[in-house]
Structure formats: C-alpha cells, structure tokens
Design an enzyme around this catalytic site. Structure first.
Site, PDB file in Angstrom:
ATOM      1  CG  HIS A   1      -0.330   0.123   2.400  1.00  0.00           C
ATOM      2  ND1 HIS A   1       0.227  -0.965   3.031  1.00  0.00           N
ATOM      3  CD2 HIS A   1      -0.509   0.967   3.577  1.00  0.00           C
ATOM      4  CE1 HIS A   1       0.871  -0.643   4.378  1.00  0.00           C
ATOM      5  NE2 HIS A   1       0.241   0.688   4.649  1.00  0.00           N
TER       6      HIS A   1
ATOM      7  CG  HIS B   1       0.415   4.344   4.881  1.00  0.00           C
ATOM      8  ND1 HIS B   1      -0.366   3.775   5.716  1.00  0.00           N
ATOM      9  CD2 HIS B   1      -0.605   5.460   4.364  1.00  0.00           C
ATOM     10  CE1 HIS B   1      -1.597   4.129   5.830  1.00  0.00           C
ATOM     11  NE2 HIS B   1      -1.767   5.224   5.021  1.00  0.00           N
TER      12      HIS B   1
ATOM     13  CG  ASP C   1       5.296   3.080   7.340  1.00  0.00           C
ATOM     14  OD1 ASP C   1       4.427   3.368   6.513  1.00  0.00           O
ATOM     15  OD2 ASP C   1       5.032   2.373   8.278  1.00  0.00           O
ATOM     16  CG  HIS C   2       4.183   0.136   4.037  1.00  0.00           C
ATOM     17  ND1 HIS C   2       4.132  -1.129   4.398  1.00  0.00           N
ATOM     18  CD2 HIS C   2       3.927   0.566   5.302  1.00  0.00           C
ATOM     19  CE1 HIS C   2       3.830  -1.617   5.648  1.00  0.00           C
ATOM     20  NE2 HIS C   2       3.594  -0.366   6.128  1.00  0.00           N
TER      21      HIS C   2
ATOM     22  CG  HIS D   1      -3.831   0.138   6.901  1.00  0.00           C
ATOM     23  ND1 HIS D   1      -3.746   0.515   8.119  1.00  0.00           N
ATOM     24  CD2 HIS D   1      -2.600   0.499   6.294  1.00  0.00           C
ATOM     25  CE1 HIS D   1      -2.701   1.177   8.249  1.00  0.00           C
ATOM     26  NE2 HIS D   1      -2.210   1.134   7.183  1.00  0.00           N
TER      27      HIS D   1
ATOM     28  CG  ASP E   1       0.857  -1.419   7.848  1.00  0.00           C
ATOM     29  OD1 ASP E   1       1.799  -2.277   7.904  1.00  0.00           O
ATOM     30  OD2 ASP E   1       1.334  -0.192   7.789  1.00  0.00           O
TER      31      ASP E   1
ATOM     32  CG  HIS F   1       4.335  -1.809  11.535  1.00  0.00           C
ATOM     33  ND1 HIS F   1       5.251  -0.873  11.597  1.00  0.00           N
ATOM     34  CD2 HIS F   1       3.628  -1.552  10.519  1.00  0.00           C
ATOM     35  CE1 HIS F   1       4.738   0.210  10.695  1.00  0.00           C
ATOM     36  NE2 HIS F   1       4.144  -0.337  10.007  1.00  0.00           N
TER      37      HIS F   1
END
Length: 255
Positions: free
Chosen positions: A53, A55, A57-58, A112, A129, A167
C-alpha cells in the site's frame, strides 16, 4: 529453497527479504539504506520489489532502490500516487518471479487503506498492515464492513500459512487482546512467549493463521465472550461480527 529474513527499518518496521541465496525480493521497503546494507551483507542481488500500500513507511525507499539496482520491477496496487510502480495489481492477478523462483497470488485487503493488497501462496502471506500478530491495522480509509471482509479472507487461508506483517506491534496488541479476551488461555500463553522473545531482542514474526485465529480478537469477532466484553465496556449492543469489529477497532484506537 527460498528463505526469508527481516530487515529492520524506522522504529518498528520490517522489510521482508525473500531470497534463494543469490537473488532477492524485498517487500515494502520504506527505507533504501537498510535494504542496501542487508543485500551487501548477504551477497544478494535485488530482482524485484513488492508493495502492499501507499504509506510512506512502505514505499519511501522504492525510487532509490530502482536507481541503484537497474530499474528493478516494482509490483503494487493500482495507485498512481505510488512512484516507481511497473506492475499494477488487482485481486486475482498472479506475480511470477523467476529468480528467486516464487509465484504469489494477489488479494485485495482494503480497510487500512483502500489500495491495500497482499501476496499469498501455499506457504505464506505478505499482508502489510492489514493483519498484525494479535491485532490489525488502523482503519484510515475503509469502513468496518470492508476491513472485516479483508480480515475474513486472511482467516480463511490454510492454518499453516505463515503471516508476514510489517510492524513489531505484538506486545502492544497483546495487551489490548488480553483486555478484551481475558479468559483466553491460548492468548495468555502466547503473551508469555512474546514477552520472553522480545526480552531476548528477537522478533515475534512471522506468526501463522492458526495462531492468529486463537489469539487475535479481530479474527474472533463472533466469539460471545469478546462480544460481551466490548459491549459492556463501550455501552453498546453489537448485532453482528462487523459491529463487534468496529467496536474493537474504535476501542483499540484509544487504548
């Protein structure tokens, strides 16, 4: 035979690296530097990137990795805001990579975010996530109905499927799980194991579907004990599993 190891990023992210001893795929590289260091240390050549996805941090390391590694293919959801994608995927698509040899089916796991996908085969699922050990992701873009449907897809996978989420939230998730499911002995036992594991500096992942169906309240929304506990705490009368999920997610957000 392929192997998988975790590359730590940020404070609690894991970038999964699937490799055959020579060639490697990385999943959700939020940072490029730790990936580069891991590839050099293991003497691996990067051949593909998988994204679940949008975001940061990905996806934050994607462009730097493409520049460094001969514009490697990048697989991900159909979202034009993800820079560097070369293959846009939807549910039912199949990702076949030659080196390391792996075939993965694509699942849409919206909730999410509304572009979230996962990658699954007979051994594993890279679920980003959506599903965490003893928890699930925050509902940033979806609805309870959509998110619960995604979790139900994961719960329906074979029980020996290894769950590779992104995570290290396990201990915090377990604290909430025990709060809403205090009589669950499997949960208590798993919590002791997780605390011991983290005390040794080891990671708690991957988990598996069988374990998550026993300990994860977000996969146990039809359990009457959980329904009664969350209803009492939030002064609600949930009528079905989706409403129990919505109540659990709301309570977890402020726990």
């Amino acid at each position: 035979m392929n192997q998988i190891f975790a590359i730590s990023a940020f404070d609690d992210n894991y970038i999964w690296c699937l490799h055959d001893g020579k060639y490697a795929i990385v999943v959700d590289p939020g940072q490029a530097k730790p990936v580069e260091e891991a590839l050099i240390s293991a003497d691996l050549t990067l051949t593909a990137i998988l994204i679940t996805h949008h975001h940061y941090d990905h996806v934050g390391g994607v462009l730097a990795l493409k520049e460094k590694h001969n514009d490697v293919p990048v697989y991900g959801p159909k979202n034009p805001n993800i820079k560097g994608l070369t293959h846009n995927l939807s549910e039912g698509d199949i990702v076949s990579i030659e080196s390391p040899s792996v075939t993965l089916n694509v699942l849409e796991l919206h909730g999410h975010t509304m572009d979230h996908i996962g990658y699954v085969n007979e051994d594993l699922v890279f679920c980003g996530d959506t599903l965490f050990s003893a928890g699930c992701g925050r509902m940033f873009e979806g609805t309870p109905e959509i998110f619960y449907k995604s979790l139900s897809k994961l719960a329906a996978l074979p029980e020996n499927t290894k769950v590779y989420c992104t995570h290290e939230y396990t201990l915090a998730n377990l604290a909430f799980a025990k709060h809403v499911d205090p009589e669950n002995m499997a949960l208590q036992e798993y919590s002791r194991w997780a605390e011991e594991t983290r005390a040794l500096g080891k990671i708690t992942l991957p988990s598996d579907i069988k374990t998550q169906k026993r300990i994860n309240p977000f996969l146990r929304c039809e359990d009457k004990r959980i329904e009664e506990n969350i209803a009492k705490e939030m002064n609600l009368s949930p009528a079905n599993a989706v409403e129990v999920f919505a109540a659990l997610r709301s309570r977890k957000d402020s726990y």
